[in-house]
Design an enzyme around this catalytic site. Structure first.
Site, PDB file in Angstrom:
ATOM      1  N   CYS A  48      27.853  86.840  24.438  1.00  0.00           N
ATOM      2  CA  CYS A  48      27.196  85.402  24.869  1.00  0.00           C
ATOM      3  C   CYS A  48      27.497  84.304  23.793  1.00  0.00           C
ATOM      4  O   CYS A  48      28.613  84.046  23.502  1.00  0.00           O
ATOM      5  CB  CYS A  48      25.854  85.660  25.361  1.00  0.00           C
ATOM      6  SG  CYS A  48      25.521  84.347  26.433  1.00  0.00           S
TER       7      CYS A  48
ATOM      8  N   ARG B 273      21.954  77.170  34.949  1.00  0.00           N
ATOM      9  CA  ARG B 273      22.394  78.300  34.019  1.00  0.00           C
ATOM     10  C   ARG B 273      22.985  79.395  34.900  1.00  0.00           C
ATOM     11  O   ARG B 273      22.485  79.626  36.070  1.00  0.00           O
ATOM     12  CB  ARG B 273      21.135  78.923  33.147  1.00  0.00           C
ATOM     13  CG  ARG B 273      20.605  77.874  32.262  1.00  0.00           C
ATOM     14  CD  ARG B 273      19.562  78.470  31.427  1.00  0.00           C
ATOM     15  NE  ARG B 273      19.910  79.556  30.493  1.00  0.00           N
ATOM     16  CZ  ARG B 273      20.644  79.335  29.142  1.00  0.00           C
ATOM     17  NH1 ARG B 273      20.748  77.921  29.114  1.00  0.00           N
ATOM     18  NH2 ARG B 273      21.090  80.314  28.341  1.00  0.00           N
TER      19      ARG B 273
ATOM     20  N   HIS C 202      24.622  91.217  28.384  1.00  0.00           N
ATOM     21  CA  HIS C 202      23.316  91.502  27.704  1.00  0.00           C
ATOM     22  C   HIS C 202      23.146  92.629  28.347  1.00  0.00           C
ATOM     23  O   HIS C 202      23.816  93.324  29.314  1.00  0.00           O
ATOM     24  CB  HIS C 202      22.374  90.617  27.691  1.00  0.00           C
ATOM     25  CG  HIS C 202      22.717  89.158  26.969  1.00  0.00           C
ATOM     26  ND1 HIS C 202      22.587  88.804  25.532  1.00  0.00           N
ATOM     27  CD2 HIS C 202      22.945  87.926  27.569  1.00  0.00           C
ATOM     28  CE1 HIS C 202      22.942  87.835  25.339  1.00  0.00           C
ATOM     29  NE2 HIS C 202      23.251  87.121  26.198  1.00  0.00           N
TER      30      HIS C 202
HETATM   31  N1  GLN Z   1      23.069  79.233  24.044  1.00  0.00           N
HETATM   32  C1  GLN Z   1      24.396  79.716  24.795  1.00  0.00           C
HETATM   33  C2  GLN Z   1      24.127  79.346  26.334  1.00  0.00           C
HETATM   34  O1  GLN Z   1      23.313  79.009  26.781  1.00  0.00           O
HETATM   35  C3  GLN Z   1      24.213  81.238  24.777  1.00  0.00           C
HETATM   36  C4  GLN Z   1      23.053  81.857  25.563  1.00  0.00           C
HETATM   37  C5  GLN Z   1      23.093  83.390  25.409  1.00  0.00           C
HETATM   38  O2  GLN Z   1      23.345  83.945  24.188  1.00  0.00           O
HETATM   39  N2  GLN Z   1      22.478  84.067  26.158  1.00  0.00           N
HETATM   40  O3  GLN Z   1      25.214  79.448  26.809  1.00  0.00           O
END
Ligand code: GLN
Length: 241
Positions: free
Chosen positions: A94, A128, A192
């Protein structure tokens, strides 16, 4: 046989159990009598030489965490690029995956430079992308599925070979059904979870690639992965549409 496993910026890039990937690699080495050395590499690290690394793990992080890491990691950009070109084994999750690209436009529209090792970019868009993910791997691994969890605002647009094709979830951008990238022995992914404990076939892929750079090794001794496979199948049963 020994493997140096570099955990990059563990104190800043470590979300949703990411550190579990380093523990997983360590255990799967130890269970086979391979000696793993875990090196925590963080800001202003003058002790450790990246060229000693066999496997590099970079976790995910907040937009802020990524920009802090970027300014330090930039010092090692060329040597890290050389390591990747020389088939060094990298797993970047990520925020860590986004960091290897050209740039990341965060949710305030601010540009966070990337290490520009790969020519893809990431843009934070409305909403998101969160949830459990199931992909069909493009590495020829068995089982074909890889499962994990994603939570990112950034959408990555890449022409590289993907780690997998999305069966359930969003992946790189929720549009082109691609998830992650694979370039030589470098894998970037949004998964993840941590990703490796529920996907022992991917963990072993990374371990074998790293060993083969140092030793004459054809295959790894198999392990009893009943628990791992049960967890994997459970995710598929629950979330496979
Ligand atoms: N900050 C980045 C995003 O929001 C990565 C987030 C993450 O590593 N889960 O895309």
């Amino acid at each position: 046989m020994e493997l140096n496993i570099y955990h990059m910026y563990p104190d800043i890039l470590n979300l949703y159990g990411d550190i579990g990937n380093v523990i997983c690699l360590k255990r799967r080495c130890e269970w086979r009598g391979i000696t793993p050395h875990i090196i925590n590499f963080s800001l202003n690290d003058e002790k450790h030489d990246l060229s000693e690394g066999d496997i590099f793990f970079i976790g995910g992080g907040s937009d802020r965490g990524q920009s802090i890491v970027y300014s330090d990691f930039l010092k090692y950009k060329d040597s890290f690029k050389d390591i990747i070109e020389d088939y060094g084994v990298v797993l970047a999750i990520c925020g860590g995956y986004q960091l290897l690209g050209e740039k990341y436009i965060d949710n305030e529209g601010k540009e966070v430079s990337g290490l520009d090792i790969f020519n893809y970019s990431t843009v934070s868009e409305e909403g998101r992308l969160i949830g459990n993910v199931i992909i069909e791997n493009q590495l020829g691994l068995t089982p074909k599925t890889i499962v994990g969890f994603e939570n990112h605002g950034g959408r990555t647009y890449s022409d590289y070979n993907p780690l997998g094709l999305v069966k359930s979830g969003y992946g790189n951008n929720g549009k082109d059904k691609k998830e992650g990238i694979v370039y030589k022995n470098c894998i970037g992914t949004y998964l993840h979870g941590p990703i490796l404990p529920k996907n022992p076939h991917l963990a072993d892929y990374l371990i074998l690639k790293a060993l083969q750079r140092k030793y004459e090794v054809e295959r790894l001794q198999s392990l009893n992965d009943d628990f791992e496979n049960l967890a994997h199948k459970k995710v598929i049963k629950l979330y496979c549409k």
